[in-house]
Design a protein around this motif. Structure first.
Motif, PDB file in Angstrom:
ATOM      1  N   ILE A  34      29.445  50.313  36.201  1.00 28.30           N
ATOM      2  CA  ILE A  34      30.985  50.167  36.115  1.00 28.30           C
ATOM      3  C   ILE A  34      31.801  50.601  35.085  1.00 28.30           C
ATOM      4  O   ILE A  34      33.059  50.590  34.819  1.00 28.30           O
ATOM      5  CB  ILE A  34      31.423  48.350  37.089  1.00 28.30           C
ATOM      6  N   LEU A  35      31.136  49.658  33.647  1.00 30.55           N
ATOM      7  CA  LEU A  35      31.999  49.826  32.465  1.00 30.55           C
ATOM      8  C   LEU A  35      32.062  51.227  31.868  1.00 30.55           C
ATOM      9  O   LEU A  35      33.573  50.990  31.610  1.00 30.55           O
ATOM     10  CB  LEU A  35      31.246  48.259  31.410  1.00 30.55           C
ATOM     11  N   GLU A  36      31.321  51.804  32.182  1.00 27.88           N
ATOM     12  CA  GLU A  36      31.325  53.588  32.060  1.00 27.88           C
ATOM     13  C   GLU A  36      32.453  54.010  32.619  1.00 27.88           C
ATOM     14  O   GLU A  36      33.601  54.906  31.883  1.00 27.88           O
ATOM     15  CB  GLU A  36      30.763  53.777  32.462  1.00 27.88           C
ATOM     16  N   ASP A  37      32.786  53.484  34.138  1.00 31.80           N
ATOM     17  CA  ASP A  37      33.964  53.700  34.837  1.00 31.80           C
ATOM     18  C   ASP A  37      34.996  53.595  34.266  1.00 31.80           C
ATOM     19  O   ASP A  37      36.443  53.890  34.538  1.00 31.80           O
ATOM     20  CB  ASP A  37      33.839  53.567  36.105  1.00 31.80           C
ATOM     21  N   LEU A  38      35.262  51.951  33.860  1.00 30.26           N
ATOM     22  CA  LEU A  38      36.410  51.394  32.979  1.00 30.26           C
ATOM     23  C   LEU A  38      36.612  51.935  32.009  1.00 30.26           C
ATOM     24  O   LEU A  38      37.576  51.947  31.472  1.00 30.26           O
ATOM     25  CB  LEU A  38      36.358  49.854  33.234  1.00 30.26           C
ATOM     26  N   GLY A  39      35.950  53.196  31.760  1.00 32.74           N
ATOM     27  CA  GLY A  39      36.377  53.241  29.648  1.00 32.74           C
ATOM     28  C   GLY A  39      35.617  53.189  29.021  1.00 32.74           C
ATOM     29  O   GLY A  39      36.572  53.112  27.687  1.00 32.74           O
ATOM     30  N   TYR A  40      34.810  52.299  29.079  1.00 40.72           N
ATOM     31  CA  TYR A  40      33.851  51.598  27.881  1.00 40.72           C
ATOM     32  C   TYR A  40      32.943  52.828  27.399  1.00 40.72           C
ATOM     33  O   TYR A  40      32.044  53.752  28.680  1.00 40.72           O
ATOM     34  CB  TYR A  40      32.829  50.464  28.521  1.00 40.72           C
ATOM     35  N   GLU A  41      32.673  53.030  26.621  1.00 38.85           N
ATOM     36  CA  GLU A  41      31.383  53.841  25.440  1.00 38.85           C
ATOM     37  C   GLU A  41      30.381  53.083  25.685  1.00 38.85           C
ATOM     38  O   GLU A  41      29.776  51.913  25.309  1.00 38.85           O
ATOM     39  CB  GLU A  41      31.502  53.653  24.367  1.00 38.85           C
ATOM     40  N   VAL A  42      29.440  53.434  27.172  1.00 39.64           N
ATOM     41  CA  VAL A  42      27.927  52.984  27.160  1.00 39.64           C
ATOM     42  C   VAL A  42      26.758  53.286  26.586  1.00 39.64           C
ATOM     43  O   VAL A  42      26.629  54.519  26.710  1.00 39.64           O
ATOM     44  CB  VAL A  42      27.814  52.683  28.773  1.00 39.64           C
ATOM     45  N   ILE A  43      26.173  52.214  25.683  1.00 40.07           N
ATOM     46  CA  ILE A  43      24.708  52.747  25.159  1.00 40.07           C
ATOM     47  C   ILE A  43      24.013  52.091  25.813  1.00 40.07           C
ATOM     48  O   ILE A  43      23.869  50.767  25.579  1.00 40.07           O
ATOM     49  CB  ILE A  43      24.722  52.312  23.792  1.00 40.07           C
ATOM     50  N   ASP A  44      22.828  52.403  26.305  1.00 36.33           N
ATOM     51  CA  ASP A  44      21.646  51.625  27.076  1.00 36.33           C
ATOM     52  C   ASP A  44      20.496  51.555  26.331  1.00 36.33           C
ATOM     53  O   ASP A  44      19.782  52.521  25.987  1.00 36.33           O
ATOM     54  CB  ASP A  44      21.274  51.963  28.321  1.00 36.33           C
ATOM     55  N   ASN A  45      19.832  50.823  25.678  1.00 34.56           N
ATOM     56  CA  ASN A  45      18.727  50.163  25.067  1.00 34.56           C
ATOM     57  C   ASN A  45      18.503  50.830  23.920  1.00 34.56           C
ATOM     58  O   ASN A  45      17.783  51.304  23.646  1.00 34.56           O
ATOM     59  CB  ASN A  45      17.965  50.393  26.177  1.00 34.56           C
ATOM     60  N   PRO A  46      19.735  50.506  23.429  1.00 33.37           N
ATOM     61  CA  PRO A  46      18.597  51.214  22.079  1.00 33.37           C
ATOM     62  C   PRO A  46      18.833  50.209  20.758  1.00 33.37           C
ATOM     63  O   PRO A  46      18.385  48.967  21.229  1.00 33.37           O
ATOM     64  CB  PRO A  46      20.727  51.686  21.168  1.00 33.37           C
ATOM     65  N   PRO A  47      17.738  51.142  20.014  1.00 36.21           N
ATOM     66  CA  PRO A  47      16.891  49.632  18.885  1.00 36.21           C
ATOM     67  C   PRO A  47      18.036  48.268  18.189  1.00 36.21           C
ATOM     68  O   PRO A  47      19.275  49.096  17.878  1.00 36.21           O
ATOM     69  CB  PRO A  47      16.794  50.518  17.871  1.00 36.21           C
ATOM     70  N   LEU A  48      17.791  47.632  18.588  1.00 35.56           N
ATOM     71  CA  LEU A  48      18.177  45.882  17.759  1.00 35.56           C
ATOM     72  C   LEU A  48      19.040  46.099  15.983  1.00 35.56           C
ATOM     73  O   LEU A  48      20.232  46.089  15.442  1.00 35.56           O
ATOM     74  CB  LEU A  48      17.962  45.148  18.508  1.00 35.56           C
ATOM     75  N   GLY A  49      17.990  47.337  15.645  1.00 32.55           N
ATOM     76  CA  GLY A  49      18.676  48.107  14.210  1.00 32.55           C
ATOM     77  C   GLY A  49      20.405  48.519  14.410  1.00 32.55           C
ATOM     78  O   GLY A  49      20.367  48.481  13.358  1.00 32.55           O
ATOM     79  N   MET A  50      20.180  49.228  15.041  1.00 32.42           N
ATOM     80  CA  MET A  50      21.364  49.332  15.501  1.00 32.42           C
ATOM     81  C   MET A  50      22.461  49.150  15.603  1.00 32.42           C
ATOM     82  O   MET A  50      23.860  50.445  15.901  1.00 32.42           O
ATOM     83  CB  MET A  50      21.050  51.291  16.215  1.00 32.42           C
ATOM     84  N   LEU A  51      22.368  48.048  16.689  1.00 31.68           N
ATOM     85  CA  LEU A  51      23.634  47.872  16.715  1.00 31.68           C
ATOM     86  C   LEU A  51      24.618  47.589  15.844  1.00 31.68           C
ATOM     87  O   LEU A  51      25.590  48.028  16.428  1.00 31.68           O
ATOM     88  CB  LEU A  51      23.250  46.502  17.957  1.00 31.68           C
ATOM     89  N   ASP A  52      24.536  47.165  14.701  1.00 35.64           N
ATOM     90  CA  ASP A  52      25.712  47.430  13.599  1.00 35.64           C
ATOM     91  C   ASP A  52      26.737  48.688  13.665  1.00 35.64           C
ATOM     92  O   ASP A  52      27.570  49.110  13.094  1.00 35.64           O
ATOM     93  CB  ASP A  52      25.328  46.402  12.701  1.00 35.64           C
ATOM     94  N   GLU A  53      25.456  49.850  13.281  1.00 34.56           N
ATOM     95  CA  GLU A  53      26.525  51.333  13.430  1.00 34.56           C
ATOM     96  C   GLU A  53      26.994  51.651  14.667  1.00 34.56           C
ATOM     97  O   GLU A  53      28.003  52.392  13.924  1.00 34.56           O
ATOM     98  CB  GLU A  53      24.765  51.698  13.158  1.00 34.56           C
ATOM     99  N   ILE A  54      26.433  51.515  15.726  1.00 34.76           N
ATOM    100  CA  ILE A  54      27.019  51.696  17.287  1.00 34.76           C
ATOM    101  C   ILE A  54      28.571  51.432  17.149  1.00 34.76           C
ATOM    102  O   ILE A  54      29.510  52.123  16.921  1.00 34.76           O
ATOM    103  CB  ILE A  54      26.483  51.747  18.145  1.00 34.76           C
ATOM    104  N   VAL A  55      28.346  49.817  17.020  1.00 34.97           N
ATOM    105  CA  VAL A  55      29.448  49.464  16.771  1.00 34.97           C
ATOM    106  C   VAL A  55      30.791  49.777  16.090  1.00 34.97           C
ATOM    107  O   VAL A  55      31.788  50.552  16.286  1.00 34.97           O
ATOM    108  CB  VAL A  55      29.506  47.692  16.931  1.00 34.97           C
ATOM    109  N   THR A  56      30.444  50.490  14.790  1.00 38.34           N
ATOM    110  CA  THR A  56      31.146  50.540  13.340  1.00 38.34           C
ATOM    111  C   THR A  56      31.335  51.875  13.940  1.00 38.34           C
ATOM    112  O   THR A  56      33.092  52.682  13.483  1.00 38.34           O
ATOM    113  CB  THR A  56      30.339  50.489  12.587  1.00 38.34           C
ATOM    114  N   ARG A  57      30.848  53.441  14.560  1.00 40.31           N
ATOM    115  CA  ARG A  57      31.315  54.414  14.676  1.00 40.31           C
ATOM    116  C   ARG A  57      31.976  53.982  15.434  1.00 40.31           C
ATOM    117  O   ARG A  57      32.947  55.625  16.056  1.00 40.31           O
ATOM    118  CB  ARG A  57      29.709  55.286  14.597  1.00 40.31           C
ATOM    119  N   ALA A  58      31.865  53.787  16.875  1.00 43.98           N
ATOM    120  CA  ALA A  58      32.382  53.569  18.191  1.00 43.98           C
ATOM    121  C   ALA A  58      34.625  53.117  18.022  1.00 43.98           C
ATOM    122  O   ALA A  58      34.279  52.484  17.245  1.00 43.98           O
ATOM    123  CB  ALA A  58      32.564  52.583  18.885  1.00 43.98           C
TER     124      ALA A  58
END
Length: 351
Positions: free
Chosen positions: A32-56
């Motif tokens: 649903i969030l993807e349909d609303l325009g969010y970039e969705v990432i499911d189950n990435p390694p927790l250590g990558m969260l900061d990098e994912i958010v920074t690049r988005a």
């Protein structure tokens, strides 16, 4: 609203961490969030969260659960804490849950193995996951119980809280006013429930039975009950007590549910009346003998507690559950912070 928003600076980018029990609907929420325009990432390694958010470059929804590499409630809370100290982000935690019997039935229907019970009983896996994620549930900004929440209603819940534009609140409180029918079950997301079944029922008036509380004739009939004004005033007074405290505590979502026998007449009338009153208090609310005001940009600790001036740091959503199930109504904004109450925005996404 913060000074930066008033000055035209961009609103903080929304980051949603979606977690919860396996089988409770996390994947559906992410879709649903993807349909609303969010970039969705499911189950990435927790250590990558900061990098994912920074690049988005857009709002992000990230699914984390017991399948996630390195999953640990403390690690998730630490990652959430790092995101929240960034003034350019609005990070929130969503927790999806369901009753154990419902989860067992869903696993039986799909014949899937529970991620924490690959070689054992599903029940054992559910119990282990409840214990593993208990801290996340306690800390969640929003807990969604999907036990008896059909997909269209789940979509409606997500849209009203997280659709584009709802992040312009600057972290304020979103108040959802919901009418419902008691025989159809209590809304599990409700923070407060009021019972309007003692008021006289338009259903037994032939010319009103087929109408709803949205029709002036029905609203007038309900309002003519001698106890209606006192009931409405007392609910309003209770909300005047608790909503400022919710704001002070940093609560982001509150659902106030009004029920009656059919969810079409009395409860709808009262919800509409409350929406009008709360919408009038979106900035400064003047009533006989007192004026309530909250600075929407104030820190939670600066917001007055009960008994002090302090109503208005919230937006108001109107939802009529039974009418929506019949296809007769969609949710709407009754007010947004610092915006005219006449500027009503309809829900734009179909279910």
């Amino acid at each position: 609203m913060t000074d930066s928003l008033l000055d035209g600076a961009p609103a903080p980018r929304r980051i949603l961490l979606v977690t919860g029990l396996s089988g409770a609907g996390k994947s559906s929420i992410l879709r649903i969030l993807e349909d609303l325009g969010y970039e969705v990432i499911d189950n990435p390694p927790l250590g990558m969260l900061d990098e994912i958010v920074t690049r988005a470059e857009q709002p992000v929804a990230i699914g984390v659960d017991s399948r996630t590499r390195g999953f640990d409630a403390a690690a998730v809370m630490a990652a959430l804490g790092r995101l929240r100290v960034n003034p350019g982000l609005q990070a929130e935690l969503i927790y999806a849950t369901a009753e154990e019997s419902v989860l067992l039935r869903r696993y039986t229907a799909t014949r899937r193995r529970h991620p924490l019970a690959m070689r054992g009983a599903v029940k054992d896996g559910i119990e282990a996951e409840i214990e593993l994620t208990a801290r996340l549930r306690a800390a969640a900004d929003m807990v969604i119980d999907t036990s008896d929440l059909p997909p269209p209603e789940l979509r409606q819940v997500i849209e009203t809280r997280f659709a584009p534009g709802t992040d312009r609140q600057g972290g304020g409180l979103t108040v959802a006013l919901m009418s419902f029918a008691f025989p159809a079950g209590l809304p599990r997301e409700a923070d407060m429930v009021f019972d309007a079944r003692f008021l006289r029922n338009p259903y037994y008036v032939a010319e009103l039975a087929a109408q709803t509380g949205l029709d002036p004739e029905v609203a007038a009939y309900v309002a003519a009950d001698p106890d209606y004004p006192r009931f409405l005033d007392q609910i309003d007074g209770m909300l005047g007590l608790v909503l400022p405290r919710f704001v002070r505590e940093g609560k982001k979502y509150a659902t106030i549910a009004i029920g009656c026998s059919g969810g079409r007449h009395r409860s709808v009338t009262i919800v509409e009346a409350l929406a009008e009153r709360l919408a009038e208090c979106a900035g400064t609310c003047e009533r006989p003998g007192k004026t309530h005001r909250i600075d929407i940009g104030a820190a939670p600790s600066d917001v007055p507690s009960s008994g002090a001036d302090g109503q208005g740091a919230w937006s108001v959503i109107v939802m009529h559950r039974e009418l929506a199930r019949q296809g007769r109504y969609r949710w709407r904004w009754a007010s947004r912070p610092k915006e005219p109450v006449t500027d009503v925005v309809e829900g734009r996404y179909s279910s």
